[in-house]
Design an enzyme around this catalytic site. Structure first.
Site, PDB file in Angstrom:
ATOM      1  N   PHE A  33     -22.807 131.518  63.609  1.00 36.49           N
ATOM      2  CA  PHE A  33     -22.444 131.533  65.021  1.00 36.49           C
ATOM      3  C   PHE A  33     -22.330 130.080  65.469  1.00 36.49           C
ATOM      4  O   PHE A  33     -23.197 129.264  65.164  1.00 36.49           O
ATOM      5  CB  PHE A  33     -23.519 132.265  65.832  1.00 36.49           C
ATOM      6  CG  PHE A  33     -23.137 132.485  67.268  1.00 36.49           C
ATOM      7  CD1 PHE A  33     -22.251 133.496  67.608  1.00 36.49           C
ATOM      8  CD2 PHE A  33     -23.642 131.673  68.264  1.00 36.49           C
ATOM      9  CE1 PHE A  33     -21.890 133.697  68.926  1.00 36.49           C
ATOM     10  CE2 PHE A  33     -23.282 131.859  69.586  1.00 36.49           C
ATOM     11  CZ  PHE A  33     -22.409 132.878  69.929  1.00 36.49           C
ATOM     12  N   ASP A  64     -31.748 132.764  61.122  1.00 37.28           N
ATOM     13  CA  ASP A  64     -31.339 133.275  62.430  1.00 37.28           C
ATOM     14  C   ASP A  64     -31.223 134.790  62.294  1.00 37.28           C
ATOM     15  O   ASP A  64     -30.402 135.294  61.521  1.00 37.28           O
ATOM     16  CB  ASP A  64     -29.995 132.655  62.831  1.00 37.28           C
ATOM     17  CG  ASP A  64     -29.532 133.111  64.207  1.00 37.28           C
ATOM     18  OD1 ASP A  64     -29.810 134.263  64.586  1.00 37.28           O
ATOM     19  OD2 ASP A  64     -28.849 132.323  64.901  1.00 37.28           O
ATOM     20  N   TYR A  83     -31.681 140.419  73.207  1.00 42.74           N
ATOM     21  CA  TYR A  83     -30.814 141.227  74.074  1.00 42.74           C
ATOM     22  C   TYR A  83     -29.815 142.070  73.302  1.00 42.74           C
ATOM     23  O   TYR A  83     -29.016 142.785  73.903  1.00 42.74           O
ATOM     24  CB  TYR A  83     -30.077 140.351  75.085  1.00 42.74           C
ATOM     25  CG  TYR A  83     -29.424 139.105  74.530  1.00 42.74           C
ATOM     26  CD1 TYR A  83     -28.205 139.169  73.870  1.00 42.74           C
ATOM     27  CD2 TYR A  83     -30.033 137.860  74.691  1.00 42.74           C
ATOM     28  CE1 TYR A  83     -27.607 138.023  73.370  1.00 42.74           C
ATOM     29  CE2 TYR A  83     -29.431 136.705  74.192  1.00 42.74           C
ATOM     30  CZ  TYR A  83     -28.222 136.800  73.540  1.00 42.74           C
ATOM     31  OH  TYR A  83     -27.636 135.659  73.039  1.00 42.74           O
ATOM     32  N   LYS A  84     -29.850 142.043  71.976  1.00 41.17           N
ATOM     33  CA  LYS A  84     -28.962 142.873  71.179  1.00 41.17           C
ATOM     34  C   LYS A  84     -29.684 144.164  70.796  1.00 41.17           C
ATOM     35  O   LYS A  84     -29.871 145.036  71.627  1.00 41.17           O
ATOM     36  CB  LYS A  84     -28.479 142.094  69.954  1.00 41.17           C
ATOM     37  CG  LYS A  84     -27.732 140.794  70.294  1.00 41.17           C
ATOM     38  CD  LYS A  84     -27.218 140.110  69.062  1.00 41.17           C
ATOM     39  CE  LYS A  84     -26.728 138.699  69.336  1.00 41.17           C
ATOM     40  NZ  LYS A  84     -25.606 138.626  70.274  1.00 41.17           N
ATOM     41  N   ARG A 114     -14.691 144.485  66.589  1.00 39.56           N
ATOM     42  CA  ARG A 114     -16.076 144.529  66.132  1.00 39.56           C
ATOM     43  C   ARG A 114     -16.803 145.701  66.790  1.00 39.56           C
ATOM     44  O   ARG A 114     -16.783 145.843  68.015  1.00 39.56           O
ATOM     45  CB  ARG A 114     -16.772 143.204  66.474  1.00 39.56           C
ATOM     46  CG  ARG A 114     -18.013 142.923  65.662  1.00 39.56           C
ATOM     47  CD  ARG A 114     -18.557 141.549  65.970  1.00 39.56           C
ATOM     48  NE  ARG A 114     -19.093 141.474  67.327  1.00 39.56           N
ATOM     49  CZ  ARG A 114     -20.116 140.702  67.694  1.00 39.56           C
ATOM     50  NH1 ARG A 114     -20.693 139.919  66.809  1.00 39.56           N
ATOM     51  NH2 ARG A 114     -20.529 140.686  68.932  1.00 39.56           N
TER      52      ARG A 114
END
Length: 426
Positions: free
Chosen positions: A153, A222, A247-248, A396
């Site tokens: 990312f 990560d 938050y995922k 996605r």
């Protein structure tokens, strides 16, 4: 920073229909029946009622998890009673002061960590900075190289580059598969994403960690796209440092605080590059000289963001009684079924999977390459199937096993097929 490598794609096998027609191997009715049977046998299906959902198919939980239904009332209590009535007393009486470690201990079983190893607070980016700089200090002199995931990312790459400049280390960006051959006596650490955010490819955390340790280097992971979707095993596999967002798949809410994992064996030498008053051994002594607290508390910096932190704590209640191994099993079943349905419904040649077929190489998302991806995703969302887009050509879809069902999966693939027939090929 080196260029990110292009993700390999796998053609969807020729079981879909020709352009403009539906697949012939499985009819909509047969796949709907299969979905109903899978949902009926799903032991995690009961958790769906814990979330605020509507009649859309929500496949973007790998960007923002759905709202657990009980969280608004809990947050209202924090605002009205703890802040409104108790005010400053809530730091002690409501447990505000200990929230970063207490919530860290709630996350720990989900990622395979023992108590006292995780502290919650700040953003993922800030925690990446702490982990990389502190990791170079733990590695010691003579190790002047940082290896970083070239497919990462972007923020991780930006932070790693900045950390390298600040610490005087050189940085080398590699595909994670190249790290075992590249690590040397000069390597301080490697920063790697457990699951690739574009393709959903799962990296070999045990193998890469072992390869780094064999050369005397540290492993920094990560976990943003893996925590809450699959077993991680931080303690079991000897990970040194790790970071992740909440938050995922952990459903903590937009911008909810991230977390930092520090292996117990490193805690007495963990030297944070951001030593704030909250990580001081005597935070209220207000002394000019800094003395680090014991344990993972060293990862704290400033005053915790209490409102979002306690919303996260409430959200984690949905994990009570849930085994991450069961989540992983359903995740694989959902992604397998989605690919099966796409093969049946999508016109031949319009999409290609960028996500590995092998279970040991797959996270909890499916990425489909499609030349018309922006227009296709816009239309999918308009028709009630919410995924997301990674420019220029990746559709996605994230699968959150606690609230996504097999009927959702079948519907999403069927609507995708309809949209692809309605939008002309580029």
């Amino acid at each position: 920073m080196s260029e990110t490598r292009t993700t390999e794609t796998t053609d969807i096998p020729e079981t879909g229909g020709t352009s403009g027609t539906s697949g012939l191997l499985d009819s909509p009715s047969s796949l709907e029946e299969k979905a109903a049977g899978l949902d009926a046998a799903d032991e995690l299906a009961k958790h769906r009622e814990k979330f605020v959902l509507d009649d859309t198919v929500y496949l973007d939980g790998n960007s923002l998890g759905a709202l657990p239904a009980h969280v608004p009332a809990r947050v209202a209590d924090v605002v009205a009673r703890q802040w409104g009535d108790l005010r400053i007393r809530s730091w002690g009486e409501s447990g505000w002061w200990t929230a970063p470690e207490r919530i860290g201990d709630r996350i720990a079983p989900i990622v395979g960590a023992g108590e006292g190893r995780i502290v919650v607070g700040d953003s993922t980016s800030v925690n990446v900075f702490k982990a990389v700089v502190a990791g170079t200090r733990l590695a010691g002199e003579g190790r002047d190289e940082i290896l970083a995931d070239a497919t990462t990312f972007p923020t991780d790459g930006y932070i790693a580059e900045s950390a390298a400049r600040l610490t005087g280390h050189r940085i080398t960006f590699l595909d994670p598969d190249e790290i075992p051959a590249a690590v040397s006596e000069r390597t301080a650490l490697a920063l790697v994403n457990h699951v690739d955010y574009r393709s959903g490819r799962l990296r070999d955390l045990p193998g890469l960690t072992a390869a780094l340790h064999a050369a005397g280097a540290l492993a920094v992971w990560d976990l943003c796209h893996s925590a809450g979707a699959l077993p991680v095993g931080l303690d079991e596999h000897g990970v040194d440092l790790a970071v992740g967002c909440t938050y995922k798949y952990l459903n903590g809410g937009p911008g909810s605080p991230a977390y930092l994992y520090v292996a117990e064996r490193h805690q007495d030498r963990f030297d944070s590059p951001l030593p704030g008053w909250n990580s001081h051994a005597d935070p209220f002594g207000m002394t000019p000289a800094y003395e680090a607290a014991e344990g993972a508390v060293r990862g704290r910096v400033g005053t915790p963001d209490i409102l979002s932190m306690l919303a996260l704590e409430a959200a984690l209640d949905v994990w009570d009684g849930v085994r991450i191994e069961d989540v992983r099993a359903k995740s694989l079943a959902l992604t397998d079924f989605f690919l099966e349905c796409v093969r049946a419904y999508a016109p031949v040649g319009r999409v290609a999977s960028a996500t590995p077929e092998a279970h040991e190489e797959r996270g909890s998302q499916v990425a489909l390459r499609c030349a018309e991806a922006p227009a296709v995703m816009d239309e999918l969302i308009r028709r009630g199937v919410v995924g997301d887009l990674r420019r220029p050509d990746v559709l996605r879809f994230g699968f959150t096993p606690l609230y996504v069902g097999f009927a959702d999966v079948e519907r999403a693939a069927r609507v995708l097929g309809e949209v692809l027939r309605d939008i002309p090929a580029a």
